[in-house]
Design a protein around this motif. Structure first.
Motif, PDB file in Angstrom:
ATOM      1  N   CYS A   1     -13.474  14.799  -5.222  1.00 20.41           N
ATOM      2  CA  CYS A   1     -13.607  13.422  -4.737  1.00 20.41           C
ATOM      3  C   CYS A   1     -12.764  12.429  -5.530  1.00 20.41           C
ATOM      4  N   ALA A   2     -12.371  12.772  -6.743  1.00 19.22           N
ATOM      5  CA  ALA A   2     -11.651  11.837  -7.604  1.00 19.22           C
ATOM      6  C   ALA A   2     -10.371  11.289  -6.972  1.00 19.22           C
ATOM      7  N   PRO A   3      -9.510  12.111  -6.365  1.00 18.36           N
ATOM      8  CA  PRO A   3      -8.281  11.544  -5.785  1.00 18.36           C
ATOM      9  C   PRO A   3      -8.560  10.484  -4.713  1.00 18.36           C
ATOM     10  N   ALA A   4      -9.546  10.716  -3.871  1.00 15.84           N
ATOM     11  CA  ALA A   4      -9.859   9.744  -2.824  1.00 15.84           C
ATOM     12  C   ALA A   4     -10.385   8.442  -3.422  1.00 15.84           C
ATOM     13  N   VAL A   5     -11.232   8.546  -4.429  1.00 11.47           N
ATOM     14  CA  VAL A   5     -11.773   7.353  -5.072  1.00 11.47           C
ATOM     15  C   VAL A   5     -10.663   6.578  -5.758  1.00 11.47           C
ATOM     16  N   LEU A   6      -9.806   7.278  -6.473  1.00 11.69           N
ATOM     17  CA  LEU A   6      -8.701   6.606  -7.161  1.00 11.69           C
ATOM     18  C   LEU A   6      -7.739   5.968  -6.175  1.00 11.69           C
ATOM     19  N   ARG A   7      -7.506   6.616  -5.050  1.00 10.09           N
ATOM     20  CA  ARG A   7      -6.604   6.062  -4.041  1.00 10.09           C
ATOM     21  C   ARG A   7      -7.185   4.777  -3.458  1.00 10.09           C
ATOM     22  N   LEU A   8      -8.489   4.725  -3.264  1.00 14.07           N
ATOM     23  CA  LEU A   8      -9.109   3.516  -2.731  1.00 14.07           C
ATOM     24  C   LEU A   8      -9.107   2.383  -3.753  1.00 14.07           C
ATOM     25  N   ARG A   9      -9.243   2.718  -5.024  1.00 10.75           N
ATOM     26  CA  ARG A   9      -9.269   1.689  -6.067  1.00 10.75           C
ATOM     27  C   ARG A   9      -7.885   1.175  -6.405  1.00 10.75           C
ATOM     28  N   HIS A  10      -6.862   2.009  -6.263  1.00  9.29           N
ATOM     29  CA  HIS A  10      -5.503   1.639  -6.632  1.00  9.29           C
ATOM     30  C   HIS A  10      -4.534   1.991  -5.514  1.00  9.29           C
ATOM     31  N   PRO A  11      -4.561   1.228  -4.425  1.00 13.44           N
ATOM     32  CA  PRO A  11      -3.632   1.545  -3.333  1.00 13.44           C
ATOM     33  C   PRO A  11      -2.191   1.352  -3.796  1.00 13.44           C
ATOM     34  N   SER A  12      -1.334   2.312  -3.506  1.00 15.13           N
ATOM     35  CA  SER A  12       0.036   2.260  -3.996  1.00 15.13           C
ATOM     36  C   SER A  12       0.965   1.478  -3.082  1.00 15.13           C
ATOM     37  N   ASP A  13       0.634   1.370  -1.810  1.00 13.49           N
ATOM     38  CA  ASP A  13       1.559   0.709  -0.892  1.00 13.49           C
ATOM     39  C   ASP A  13       1.065  -0.665  -0.443  1.00 13.49           C
TER      40      ASP A  13
END
Length: 61
Positions: free
Chosen positions: A34-46
């Protein structure tokens, strides 16, 4: 949640058994998956707020 994990770790140390160890492995695996999805939501790159889908043009264009 953290208190439950700490209690399970203590249980594994005090009374080692396969079931409690398997539960800790399952919790760790879920956190890793689950960590990648949580990190992606907290720090959107685009800059799209983490929506993850294609940009939708405004209506009427």
């Amino acid at each position: 949640m953290a208190l439950v994990v700490v209690a399970m770790v203590v249980e594994v140390i005090v009374k080692p058994n396969l079931a409690s160890t398997e539960h800790l492995v399952a919790i760790g695996t879920a956190l890793v998956l689950c960590a990648p999805a949580v990190l992606r939501l907290r720090h959107p790159s685009d800059g799209d707020g983490g929506a993850g889908g294609p940009a939708v043009p405004p209506a009427g264009d």
